[in-house]
Structure formats: C-alpha cells, structure tokens
Enzyme design. Structure first.
Site, PDB file in Angstrom:
ATOM      1  N   ASP A 191      -2.967 -22.791  16.564  1.00 33.83           N
ATOM      2  CA  ASP A 191      -1.787 -23.384  17.194  1.00 33.83           C
ATOM      3  C   ASP A 191      -1.170 -24.487  16.328  1.00 33.83           C
ATOM      4  O   ASP A 191       0.051 -24.676  16.309  1.00 33.83           O
ATOM      5  CB  ASP A 191      -2.140 -23.987  18.560  1.00 33.83           C
ATOM      6  CG  ASP A 191      -2.445 -22.937  19.611  1.00 33.83           C
ATOM      7  OD1 ASP A 191      -2.104 -21.762  19.398  1.00 33.83           O
ATOM      8  OD2 ASP A 191      -3.024 -23.304  20.658  1.00 33.83           O
TER       9      ASP A 191
ATOM     10  N   ARG B  74       4.102 -13.888  28.277  1.00 33.81           N
ATOM     11  CA  ARG B  74       4.325 -14.778  27.141  1.00 33.81           C
ATOM     12  C   ARG B  74       3.480 -14.386  25.937  1.00 33.81           C
ATOM     13  O   ARG B  74       3.910 -14.584  24.789  1.00 33.81           O
ATOM     14  CB  ARG B  74       4.083 -16.238  27.519  1.00 33.81           C
ATOM     15  CG  ARG B  74       4.510 -17.178  26.389  1.00 33.81           C
ATOM     16  CD  ARG B  74       4.824 -18.571  26.841  1.00 33.81           C
ATOM     17  NE  ARG B  74       3.687 -19.344  27.259  1.00 33.81           N
ATOM     18  CZ  ARG B  74       3.622 -20.035  28.395  1.00 33.81           C
ATOM     19  NH1 ARG B  74       4.623 -20.015  29.253  1.00 33.81           N
ATOM     20  NH2 ARG B  74       2.550 -20.733  28.694  1.00 33.81           N
TER      21      ARG B  74
ATOM     22  N   TYR C 279       1.949 -27.064  18.699  1.00 38.96           N
ATOM     23  CA  TYR C 279       2.810 -25.906  18.434  1.00 38.96           C
ATOM     24  C   TYR C 279       4.127 -25.972  19.185  1.00 38.96           C
ATOM     25  O   TYR C 279       5.145 -25.427  18.733  1.00 38.96           O
ATOM     26  CB  TYR C 279       2.070 -24.608  18.776  1.00 38.96           C
ATOM     27  CG  TYR C 279       1.763 -24.396  20.239  1.00 38.96           C
ATOM     28  CD1 TYR C 279       2.596 -23.622  21.030  1.00 38.96           C
ATOM     29  CD2 TYR C 279       0.625 -24.939  20.829  1.00 38.96           C
ATOM     30  CE1 TYR C 279       2.312 -23.393  22.366  1.00 38.96           C
ATOM     31  CE2 TYR C 279       0.328 -24.726  22.148  1.00 38.96           C
ATOM     32  CZ  TYR C 279       1.171 -23.953  22.922  1.00 38.96           C
ATOM     33  OH  TYR C 279       0.887 -23.748  24.253  1.00 38.96           O
TER      34      TYR C 279
ATOM     35  N   LYS D  90      -9.252 -20.016  17.528  1.00 41.91           N
ATOM     36  CA  LYS D  90      -9.739 -21.376  17.275  1.00 41.91           C
ATOM     37  C   LYS D  90     -11.215 -21.260  16.910  1.00 41.91           C
ATOM     38  O   LYS D  90     -11.870 -20.267  17.229  1.00 41.91           O
ATOM     39  CB  LYS D  90      -9.608 -22.276  18.515  1.00 41.91           C
ATOM     40  CG  LYS D  90      -8.203 -22.478  19.036  1.00 41.91           C
ATOM     41  CD  LYS D  90      -8.189 -23.374  20.275  1.00 41.91           C
ATOM     42  CE  LYS D  90      -6.797 -23.461  20.879  1.00 41.91           C
ATOM     43  NZ  LYS D  90      -6.764 -24.318  22.096  1.00 41.91           N
TER      44      LYS D  90
ATOM     45  N   TYR E 175     -13.241 -20.544  19.861  1.00 44.09           N
ATOM     46  CA  TYR E 175     -13.034 -19.222  20.464  1.00 44.09           C
ATOM     47  C   TYR E 175     -13.545 -18.185  19.475  1.00 44.09           C
ATOM     48  O   TYR E 175     -12.786 -17.497  18.799  1.00 44.09           O
ATOM     49  CB  TYR E 175     -11.570 -18.993  20.804  1.00 44.09           C
ATOM     50  CG  TYR E 175     -11.037 -19.910  21.886  1.00 44.09           C
ATOM     51  CD1 TYR E 175     -11.871 -20.348  22.910  1.00 44.09           C
ATOM     52  CD2 TYR E 175      -9.719 -20.335  21.890  1.00 44.09           C
ATOM     53  CE1 TYR E 175     -11.397 -21.184  23.910  1.00 44.09           C
ATOM     54  CE2 TYR E 175      -9.237 -21.174  22.888  1.00 44.09           C
ATOM     55  CZ  TYR E 175     -10.081 -21.605  23.895  1.00 44.09           C
ATOM     56  OH  TYR E 175      -9.616 -22.434  24.883  1.00 44.09           O
TER      57      TYR E 175
ATOM     58  N   ASP F 123      -1.024 -14.840  20.850  1.00 41.08           N
ATOM     59  CA  ASP F 123      -0.394 -16.138  20.570  1.00 41.08           C
ATOM     60  C   ASP F 123      -0.560 -16.537  19.103  1.00 41.08           C
ATOM     61  O   ASP F 123       0.338 -17.094  18.473  1.00 41.08           O
ATOM     62  CB  ASP F 123      -1.023 -17.255  21.417  1.00 41.08           C
ATOM     63  CG  ASP F 123      -1.318 -16.882  22.848  1.00 41.08           C
ATOM     64  OD1 ASP F 123      -1.628 -15.699  23.109  1.00 41.08           O
ATOM     65  OD2 ASP F 123      -1.286 -17.768  23.706  1.00 41.08           O
TER      66      ASP F 123
ATOM     67  N   GLY G  99       5.401 -12.004  24.285  1.00 47.01           N
ATOM     68  CA  GLY G  99       6.571 -12.703  23.752  1.00 47.01           C
ATOM     69  C   GLY G  99       6.281 -13.365  22.422  1.00 47.01           C
ATOM     70  O   GLY G  99       7.069 -13.269  21.474  1.00 47.01           O
ATOM     71  N   TRP G 100       5.127 -14.031  22.340  1.00 46.40           N
ATOM     72  CA  TRP G 100       4.721 -14.642  21.062  1.00 46.40           C
ATOM     73  C   TRP G 100       4.645 -13.579  19.967  1.00 46.40           C
ATOM     74  O   TRP G 100       5.083 -13.799  18.833  1.00 46.40           O
ATOM     75  CB  TRP G 100       3.349 -15.299  21.200  1.00 46.40           C
ATOM     76  CG  TRP G 100       3.215 -16.540  22.009  1.00 46.40           C
ATOM     77  CD1 TRP G 100       2.331 -16.759  23.020  1.00 46.40           C
ATOM     78  CD2 TRP G 100       3.940 -17.790  21.850  1.00 46.40           C
ATOM     79  NE1 TRP G 100       2.462 -18.050  23.511  1.00 46.40           N
ATOM     80  CE2 TRP G 100       3.437 -18.695  22.810  1.00 46.40           C
ATOM     81  CE3 TRP G 100       4.953 -18.196  20.997  1.00 46.40           C
ATOM     82  CZ2 TRP G 100       3.919 -19.996  22.932  1.00 46.40           C
ATOM     83  CZ3 TRP G 100       5.440 -19.496  21.121  1.00 46.40           C
ATOM     84  CH2 TRP G 100       4.925 -20.374  22.075  1.00 46.40           C
TER      85      TRP G 100
END
Length: 416
Positions: free
Chosen positions: A127, A256, A77, A172, A175, A182, A259-260
C-alpha cells in the site's frame, strides 16, 4: 384651496417616491443577495465535476497529508490516489493551487534527509508504494535530491518484497503468501513508472516482465472462469481460514478489489513501451475484465454492487468507490484504444448513475460522494473472513478518498 391641492400633490409625490425607492431597494437587495450567495460559495457551481470534487477535497482536507480523515500527517495509499487526481486536474487546468496542494504533501512527508515520515520499510506493505507516484511526478520538475532518495527507498521495498513460490508479491509482510487485487494498483503503476524513468536496456526489460508477471499470477490464481470476475485475494499456502482449500481464493467478488485491479491495468499501460511484448497480454486481460464487469452492472442505475454478483440480495448496496473505479477504467480503456468503443456507453451510464444516486451538493457548493465502503480486507485482527456478510456490514461513509479520487479521475476521462 390652492394650498390644499399643493399639499395633496406633495403627498402623492412623496408616496410615489417611497414606492419607487422601495422597488429599487428590493431590486438592489435581490442583486446583493445573489452576489452574497456567490461569495459564500466555497466551490463554484459552474466548474466541471472534476474540479468541483477536487476543490471540495481541498476544502475538507486543507493539508493533503491528512486526506484520509487523519489527525496527523500520514504517508498512505489514499493520499497518492487523490493526489494522482489532483495531478491530472492540474495538467488539465494549469492552475497553480493544484500543484501546490500536491507539492505540500511531499514537502511535509519527506524530510531534508530524504526519509519518509510514518513509512516503515520493515512492514513491506505494498500500500505504501502508491504515494511514490507523487514523487515520480515532482522529482523531474524540482530535481530535489530528497525526493530522489525517498524514491530509491520505495524501490528498495520492491527489491526486497517477500514473494509467493511463483514470484507474486505478498500484500504485506504480515499477510504471508497472499496476493490481493488491491496490491496490483498499489505497486505496479509505481514500479512501471519508476522503471521508465530510471532504467533502460535489459534491466528495464526484466522489470517490465516482473510487472506483467504480477498480473499473470492474478489471472492464473484469482480468476473465476465461469463469471470472469476476480476474487479479492489468493493464499498460495491455502492456510488462511478465508481461503478455499483447493484453490486458495477468498470466497467473494468485492467491488473495490476489482476496481483497484482495473485501474492498475489501464495505468500500468501508460508506462510500458509500445513495443513491449507484455502490453498485448495486459490489454487482453483488460478486455476480459470489461466484459465481466458490464455483465454485473446494475441495469436500473448503471452502478455496481458492493458484492458484485449478488445484486439485490439483502444487505447488499450500490457502492460508490467501485462504481467510480469501473467508470474510470472503462472510459480510459476506450479513450486509449484498449477497449472497443461500445464500453463508453457503460461508462457514461455509470457516471450518470453516480451523479443521480450518490452525489450531493451542499449549499456552499461543496460536493459530497456518498455510500463509500470505508474499508475491507482479509485476515488480520479482528479476523476478516471474506464472507458476504463481512463485506456488506463494513462501515459506509461519505467522502472516503477511495471514492472521491476515482470519481475525479473518471470525471476527467469523460470531460465532466
């Protein structure tokens, strides 16, 4: 006597000539030194920051397939993130070297048969979809069949991605039952752009609804109603050690991660049709997002903390990637008319804070972005528990592409 005077005049003339020569030599040497210095500059200082950082990245990583400090070519990514920035620099400047940098990544990573090197569909890793944006940029320009085949492979991952009970993509395959902020950036702009390019009618409408639904689920499950901030992850099963047993959310607001999410919102809106009913819902989410993040913006520097709501707490620090992502999101949101104009002041203050506190320039002109969190996640092995101590103790490094890419994008939005 006449001979003596002539000798004196000769000596005087000689000395004057030497002095004049010395003056000229010094002047010439000075000019040559300036010219030599400019020749030694790898990155010219008279360019805008967007180009200066892009050229610095190209200097650090001559092969875009190794962008994330990788020894070998890799599909990840981070490549897609920096190459999105390269695409926008190319579109702004028209300079071929930026296009070539993008193309060489795809040329390296996609075989003649259309297979993506180092990509494993079986892992169902969101990702990996982000670099598909490179192919969406290149395919209409090149019409290479191998790029189309690779795109179809990536789209097949979306079609088979495991989902939570209410339709959210697992981050994922390993996960299980987890949505991370993200993942919205990794999957949804690609999904929406692919749909715009290849689908129409009812098929397109269903896909756009699916994209918007992913944001709806994050708002439903990860939003903290008190602060308006979003938790990094949500476990639908509530079984993870990091998950709140009542809500399923992870325990902290990571800069972050938010942010994503912000970048995902403003980028997805590029591809949703103007008359699509889900647009206004996402614009509403973006406005809630902007209101929440400016409340935790550091007053002194304009930056954001690694753990957003714990500014000044021991161990916490002003982090570059999240700060760059928020700057980009606010600036683009205002520029596109999604956000009120007042937020441009926050974006400009943040951008100046990045320049003042986090950017350094080497003697050769190469630009560095410092104080970037190298990586953070949830679960896995060794186990990442999402605590405050976890986030502030992850490795910090300079020039991580998760910071440099958004910095370039923010620079472009602010015309810097």
């Amino acid at each position: 006597m006449k001979f003596f005077l002539s000798k004196i005049n000769f000596i005087a003339l000689f000395l004057l000539t030497i002095c004049t020569s010395c003056g000229n030599e010094k002047k010439t040497t000075g000019e040559e030194a300036v010219n030599t210095a400019s020749q030694e500059l790898i990155v010219p200082r008279d360019l805008k920051w967007s180009q200066r950082m892009m050229l610095s990245e190209m200097h650090r990583f001559p092969e875009a397939s190794k962008l994330d400090f990788s020894d070998k070519p890799k599909w990840s990514y981070t490549n897609g993130l920096v190459l999105k920035a390269a695409q926008e620099v190319y579109e702004k400047t028209g300079k071929q070297k930026y296009y070539d940098y993008i193309y060489n990544f795809a040329d390296t990573m996609v075989t003649d048969q259309g297979e993506i090197r180092t990509y494993d569909l079986e892992k169902q890793n969101l990702d990996m979809l982000n670099s598909g944006n490179v192919l969406l940029f290149l395919y209409p320009k090149t019409h290479k069949e191998r790029f189309l085949k690779a795109l179809k492979t990536l789209k097949s991952q979306i079609d088979t991605q495991p989902r939570t009970y209410d339709g959210g993509f697992w981050h994922k395959k390993r996960y299980t039952n987890q949505m991370w902020l993200d993942g919205l950036y990794m999957a949804e702009p690609f999904y929406a752009h692919y749909t715009q390019m290849f689908s129409e009618g009812e098929k397109a409408r269903k896909a756009y609804n699916d994209v918007v639904h992913q944001f709806e689920l994050i708002q439903q499950h990860a939003l903290d109603p008190e602060t308006g901030l979003l938790y990094h992850g949500w476990d639908a099963s509530k079984e993870q050690k990091w998950a709140n047993k009542e809500t399923g959310t992870s325990p902290n607001f990571w800069s972050r991660a938010m942010g994503w999410y912000g970048m995902a919102l403003v980028d997805v809106l590029d591809y949703l049709p103007e008359d699509f009913e889900g647009r206004q819902k996402l614009i509403g989410y973006l406005n809630q997002f902007a209101d929440a993040i400016v409340k935790v913006q550091d007053d002194k520097t304009g930056l954001w903390w690694q753990v957003l709501d714990k500014g000044g707490k021991e161990g916490n620090y002003l982090e570059a990637s999240g700060s760059s992502m928020f700057t980009y999101t606010l600036a683009k949101g205002v520029k596109k008319g999604y956000l009120p104009g007042k937020y441009i002041a926050n974006a400009k203050k943040a951008y100046q804070g990045i320049l003042n506190n986090l950017v350094t320039v080497d003697e050769n002109g190469v630009v560095n972005l410092n104080q970037v969190c190298a990586v953070a996640g949830l679960g896995g092995d060794p186990y990442r528990d999402g605590t405050y101590e976890y986030y502030v103790n992850e490795k910090i490094r300079s020039n991580d592409p998760k910071g440099t890419g958004p910095f370039i994008l923010a620079s472009l939005q602010l015309d810097e």
